[in-house]
Design a protein around this motif. Sequence first.
Motif, PDB file in Angstrom:
ATOM      1  N   TRP A 158      11.247  12.056 -15.634  1.00  0.00           N
ATOM      2  CA  TRP A 158      12.367  12.965 -15.374  1.00  0.00           C
ATOM      3  C   TRP A 158      12.446  13.449 -13.931  1.00  0.00           C
ATOM      4  O   TRP A 158      13.459  14.001 -13.508  1.00  0.00           O
ATOM      5  N   MET A 159      11.396  13.236 -13.137  1.00  0.00           N
ATOM      6  CA  MET A 159      11.419  13.676 -11.733  1.00  0.00           C
ATOM      7  C   MET A 159      12.278  12.737 -10.880  1.00  0.00           C
ATOM      8  O   MET A 159      12.259  11.522 -11.074  1.00  0.00           O
ATOM      9  N   ASP A 160      12.994  13.320  -9.911  1.00  0.00           N
ATOM     10  CA  ASP A 160      13.738  12.467  -8.973  1.00  0.00           C
ATOM     11  C   ASP A 160      12.815  12.035  -7.839  1.00  0.00           C
ATOM     12  O   ASP A 160      11.710  12.556  -7.674  1.00  0.00           O
ATOM     13  N   GLU A 161      13.295  11.070  -7.063  1.00  0.00           N
ATOM     14  CA  GLU A 161      12.476  10.461  -6.009  1.00  0.00           C
ATOM     15  C   GLU A 161      12.024  11.481  -4.965  1.00  0.00           C
ATOM     16  O   GLU A 161      10.899  11.427  -4.476  1.00  0.00           O
ATOM     17  N   LYS A 162      12.906  12.431  -4.642  1.00  0.00           N
ATOM     18  CA  LYS A 162      12.576  13.423  -3.623  1.00  0.00           C
ATOM     19  C   LYS A 162      11.417  14.303  -4.068  1.00  0.00           C
ATOM     20  O   LYS A 162      10.498  14.594  -3.293  1.00  0.00           O
ATOM     21  N   LEU A 163      11.435  14.724  -5.313  1.00  0.00           N
ATOM     22  CA  LEU A 163      10.368  15.574  -5.843  1.00  0.00           C
ATOM     23  C   LEU A 163       9.055  14.807  -5.939  1.00  0.00           C
ATOM     24  O   LEU A 163       7.990  15.319  -5.583  1.00  0.00           O
ATOM     25  N   VAL A 164       9.138  13.557  -6.401  1.00  0.00           N
ATOM     26  CA  VAL A 164       7.933  12.717  -6.512  1.00  0.00           C
ATOM     27  C   VAL A 164       7.318  12.489  -5.140  1.00  0.00           C
ATOM     28  O   VAL A 164       6.099  12.558  -4.966  1.00  0.00           O
ATOM     29  N   PHE A 222       0.807  -1.216   0.000  1.00  0.00           N
ATOM     30  CA  PHE A 222       0.000   0.000   0.000  1.00  0.00           C
ATOM     31  C   PHE A 222       0.843   1.269   0.000  1.00  0.00           C
ATOM     32  O   PHE A 222       0.441   2.285  -0.558  1.00  0.00           O
ATOM     33  N   ASN A 223       2.000   1.211   0.649  1.00  0.00           N
ATOM     34  CA  ASN A 223       2.815   2.425   0.803  1.00  0.00           C
ATOM     35  C   ASN A 223       4.023   2.429  -0.131  1.00  0.00           C
ATOM     36  O   ASN A 223       5.054   3.022   0.165  1.00  0.00           O
ATOM     37  N   GLU A 224       3.900   1.774  -1.261  1.00  0.00           N
ATOM     38  CA  GLU A 224       4.974   1.761  -2.271  1.00  0.00           C
ATOM     39  C   GLU A 224       5.220   3.184  -2.768  1.00  0.00           C
ATOM     40  O   GLU A 224       4.283   3.965  -2.954  1.00  0.00           O
ATOM     41  N   PRO A 225       6.499   3.595  -2.980  1.00  0.00           N
ATOM     42  CA  PRO A 225       6.756   4.900  -3.599  1.00  0.00           C
ATOM     43  C   PRO A 225       5.993   5.012  -4.918  1.00  0.00           C
ATOM     44  O   PRO A 225       5.840   4.028  -5.647  1.00  0.00           O
ATOM     45  N   LEU A 226       5.520   6.209  -5.232  1.00  0.00           N
ATOM     46  CA  LEU A 226       4.644   6.398  -6.389  1.00  0.00           C
ATOM     47  C   LEU A 226       5.285   5.911  -7.690  1.00  0.00           C
ATOM     48  O   LEU A 226       4.613   5.291  -8.523  1.00  0.00           O
TER      49      LEU A 226
END
Length: 508
Positions: free
Chosen positions: A183-189, A117-121
């Motif tokens: 193109w987005m990095d993990e922090k921004l996502v 359920f809490n997988e990174p987007l």
Amino acid sequence: MVTIPEYYEGKNVLITGATGFMGKVLLEKLMRSCPGVKAVYVLVRHKAGHAPLARIADMINCKLFDRLRDEQPDFAEKIVAVNSDLTLPELDLSKVDQETLADCINIVFHCAATIRFNEPLKDAMLLNVLATQKMVALAHKMKHLEVFLHVSTAYANCDRTLIEEVVYPPPVDYKKLIDSLEWMDEKLVSAMTPGLIGKRPNTYTYTKAIAEYLVQQECGNLNVAIIRPSIVGASWKEPFPGWIDNFNGPSGIFIAAGKGILRTMRASNNAVADLVPVDAVINTTLAAAWYSGSQRHTRPKSILVYNCTTGSINPFHWGEVEYCINMTFKTNPLEQAFRCPNVNLRSNLLTNQYWTTVSHTLPALLYDGMMKTITRLHRAMMVLEYFTSHSWVWKNDNVTMLMNQMGADDKRTFNFDVRQLNWAEYMENYCMGTKKYVLNEAESGLPAARKHLNKLRNIRYTFNAVLVVFIWRVFIARSQMARNIWYIVVSLCFKFLSYFRASSTMKY
């Protein structure tokens, strides 16, 4: 119309997610109840050094396939393991495998998905959305495809109170979202995720909603059906009652409660616990593919969506779940329980937080290694809290229609009429299934487990008695006012008992 086994006779079937909980049950039921199926192709990736063929061989050796093995000893010859990774371009299929699937597949069951359920987007989109897009693209190349069946979730649209059997448009353009995430990095996502998912509780429900809409938009002339199960639990009847093989969802919570580790949980006793047995879901899935496939020339243009739920048909509440868990595990305890099973569901946040500290955190501090278990348990409860505190109304018109289209024999063989479900019996089998098939505890160990539970009860009674004496010595014995109140209470109790004894011996 042909019967369900007749429809699958001579067909080549493709299954994704066959090594998962639902995928295993689908594979077993398809091969056992439709013995005429020609072949079942399963997409499997390499994992932990194990090749796809080895993984399938290991999977079909589990107890789930015992009944099939007895009835059809050579069933494994019909299973074709295909090396594939749904996260890679073109599903990581070789050219030969792509051509083989394009030439022979008649029915596709797309069950693969991440259930975290809490997988990174980004990861949730990759597994739930982009993999689905690749499967739809592959389906378009299949020359003899009759049905593409996509397994979603009843909670894909949990931001609504009333959920009908239609595909709802997502709040964002999925194509733009896919392009942006590249193109987005993990922090921004991660920073954008709460705003994107909106009222939905997690990335799982969000991406499953997007996947549904993607299927609708990109299916073209494909014959598509969508199955939406709610909280999938242990088997109801097939291949035997109570089969479960994982700690996911409510199963891990049930085990923690049975072990006496879980004592309090945030939930509404009056909220509907929309559990649905896995065999009911699989029977619905097979029947839905049969109906869409056999009616493909006269089918409606819109996608048929099936809300595979129980809450609107045969409601069962979380308060009843609590009662069933406590009663089952007190009668048939788990081995080496930490405490007596006594889970309590609380809707009030502050009350639950207090009891969490008293019943979970403080005992964990006294035992080595317990804090790690409690931390994992609390994470699991936080994930489930949204679903145990809310209720939804799902329309089931298409499920009812499907049932009415089936003949008497098919209704018996592929039963998904949850109106017949006895919840108390099902919950007992579910809890016992976690004991037998997840924890691998034999029934022969029950006498020892009951003896251990009685020992825990005696320890608790002794502790409570010592605690009462301690409180009396500290607070009552040192205060004249407290002693006077104590004597009054004891005197009143004595008088009541004397009156009760006298009244019970009076003759009229």
